[in-house]
Design a protein around this motif. Structure first.
Motif, PDB file in Angstrom:
ATOM      1  N   GLY A  65      66.804  36.612  -0.437  1.00 22.60           N
ATOM      2  CA  GLY A  65      67.482  36.893  -1.591  1.00 22.60           C
ATOM      3  C   GLY A  65      69.054  37.749  -1.458  1.00 22.60           C
ATOM      4  N   ALA A  66      69.688  37.286  -0.261  1.00 25.38           N
ATOM      5  CA  ALA A  66      70.609  38.101   0.233  1.00 25.38           C
ATOM      6  C   ALA A  66      71.981  37.869  -0.872  1.00 25.38           C
ATOM      7  CB  ALA A  66      71.007  37.795   1.498  1.00 25.38           C
ATOM      8  N   ARG A  67      72.729  38.885  -0.797  1.00 25.79           N
ATOM      9  CA  ARG A  67      74.098  38.502  -1.492  1.00 25.79           C
ATOM     10  C   ARG A  67      75.153  38.231  -0.527  1.00 25.79           C
ATOM     11  NH1 ARG A  67      72.832  43.784  -5.297  1.00 25.79           N
ATOM     12  NH2 ARG A  67      71.622  42.861  -6.978  1.00 25.79           N
ATOM     13  N   ALA A  68      75.974  37.275  -1.068  1.00 20.90           N
ATOM     14  CA  ALA A  68      77.516  37.240  -0.400  1.00 20.90           C
ATOM     15  C   ALA A  68      78.585  37.606  -1.290  1.00 20.90           C
ATOM     16  CB  ALA A  68      77.274  35.587   0.034  1.00 20.90           C
ATOM     17  N   LEU A  69      79.729  37.767  -0.374  1.00 16.86           N
ATOM     18  CA  LEU A  69      81.128  38.206  -0.816  1.00 16.86           C
ATOM     19  C   LEU A  69      81.729  37.308  -0.083  1.00 16.86           C
ATOM     20  CD1 LEU A  69      80.668  42.302  -1.218  1.00 16.86           C
ATOM     21  CD2 LEU A  69      80.799  40.628  -3.302  1.00 16.86           C
ATOM     22  N   VAL A  70      82.915  36.596  -0.595  1.00 15.73           N
ATOM     23  CA  VAL A  70      83.834  35.660  -0.070  1.00 15.73           C
ATOM     24  C   VAL A  70      85.281  35.672  -0.604  1.00 15.73           C
ATOM     25  CG1 VAL A  70      82.971  33.753  -1.581  1.00 15.73           C
ATOM     26  CG2 VAL A  70      83.992  33.367   0.735  1.00 15.73           C
TER      27      VAL A  70
END
Length: 399
Positions: A65-70
């Motif tokens: 359930g990781a989060r990503a910022l891009v």
């Protein structure tokens, strides 16, 4: 939850350094090295795809359930289409932008033998020669050319310099950092977004902030041509927030101050739950924000979803005036957006079901559908007061 303090000097310093590095789509190796080295300095271990998109994972309490910022490192640019009879260069755009904003721009041609400077000019650039025809020349890429700052008046002389068809051209940013907080430059899309992400990460490292899940810090290299985050996501990522510009133009609700949260773009609405979470974080932490919808806009989020990644997506923006032209932003928006990004990274996970790729209805999300409470109409127009007031009171009694 209190927001983390952002080192604005660090943020602005990173933006200046990024703007000094030409990075048109297709010519991004140098800026990839710069960004990777900064991520290392901040304590992360960057991984690069074959072409140079960056992933750096900051570990949280769990992987699932990781989060990503891009954000994206590439910018608009041009490419040599042909060498003309006068020795100058015909150009085609890299990314979607108008030749109107290229006219008069200083630029650099990157060749195997070295870099040449030059200026992009309209075909009829001299008022002393063409008089009013300077103003009547149509706006289009075939009506501009690149004048190289070297002795060349023929194709043979230009090719002797080592310039060839297909060479990449970086347009100089011409940046100006004002004392009142305004920043004017080309390529703020999306080097300002990269600086925002680095500033948020710096604050988290400085404060040793813990996160409930891993945070994937992603930097792509081909967003301006629609590729974006197509191949940088891993299966562990459940949600991704793109950090990019919001167009503060007539007909839009974006602002050069505070955060702009995009509710939708030309690819459709963003994830309702993730966007609502960002709105709640702004409200809970007194971060000024606006909502907007963009008709002619796509981002790394769009490319990720179109590539088949099953992730929740949202778009958090700094307001920008004159997008894809000579752009302007304000430091206030960058600082506020960095605070939001950091707040999102450390915030609790509400949708536990997102740790699984597939599951049943248990734990599935809800969206509000109940009728809203409406006050009685106490003073309706046109003498219809009794009937309308009665209807309003009756409806209120039923809810």
């Amino acid at each position: 939850m209190s927001v983390l303090d952002i080192d604005v000097d660090y943020l602005v310093g990173q933006l200046k350094a990024l703007l000094d590095i030409p990075s048109p789509t297709g010519y991004t190796d140098t800026i990839v090295r710069h960004c990777s080295q900064e991520l290392k300095r901040l304590g992360l271990t960057p991984e690069l795809t074959r072409r140079g998109a960056i992933r750096a994972i900051r570990q949280g309490s769990r992987r699932a359930g990781a989060r990503a910022l891009v954000s994206h490192l590439d910018t608009l640019g041009v490419q040599v289409k042909a060498i003309k009879e006068n020795g100058r260069l015909e150009l085609v755009p890299v990314g979607n932008w108008s030749s109107r904003f290229a006219e008069g721009a200083r630029c650099r041609v990157f060749t195997h033998s070295g870099t040449y400077h030059g200026t992009i000019l309209p075909l009829k650039a001299s008022g002393h020669t063409f008089n009013e025809e300077v103003d009547s020349l149509p706006v289009s890429w075939p009506n501009v050319e690149l004048r190289i700052d070297a002795v060349t008046t023929s194709p043979a002389e230009t090719m002797a310099l080592g310039i060839e068809i297909g060479d990449m051209v970086g347009v100089d940013p011409g940046q100006s950092f004002m004392e009142n907080g305004f920043i004017v430059s080309r390529h703020l899309d999306d080097k300002a977004g990269v600086a925002v992400m680095l500033a948020a990460l710096e604050a988290m490292e400085r404060e040793r902030a813990a996160t409930p899940v891993d945070i994937h810090w992603l930097f792509t290299i081909a967003e301006e041509v629609g590729v974006g985050a197509t191949s940088i996501l891993t299966p562990e990522v459940a949600s991704m927030v793109a950090v990019d510009n919001g167009t503060s133009a007539p007909g839009q609700n974006s602002s050069e101050f505070g955060v702009t949260l995009a509710m939708g773009d030309q690819t459709g609405p963003f994830d309702w739950h993730l966007t609502t979470k960002l709105v709640d974080l702004c409200r809970d932490n007194d971060l000024p924000f606006r909502k907007d919808v963009f008709r002619y806009y796509r981002s790394d989020s769009a490319s990720a979803v179109e590539a088949g990644h099953d992730v929740r997506t949202a778009l958090a923006c700094f307001g920008i005036d004159g997008s894809h032209g000579y752009e302007r932003i304000h430091v206030h928006a960058l600082e506020t957006l960095a605070k939001l990004i950091a707040a999102y990274a450390v915030s609790p996970v509400e949708i536990e079901r997102d740790t699984q790729k597939m599951s049943g209805l248990h734990g599935f999300t809800d969206q509000p559908t109940a009728e809203a409470d409406q006050p009685a109409v106490l003073d309706p127009p046109d003498g219809e007061g009794q009937e309308h007031a009665h209807m309003g009171q009756g409806k209120g009694a039923q809810t």
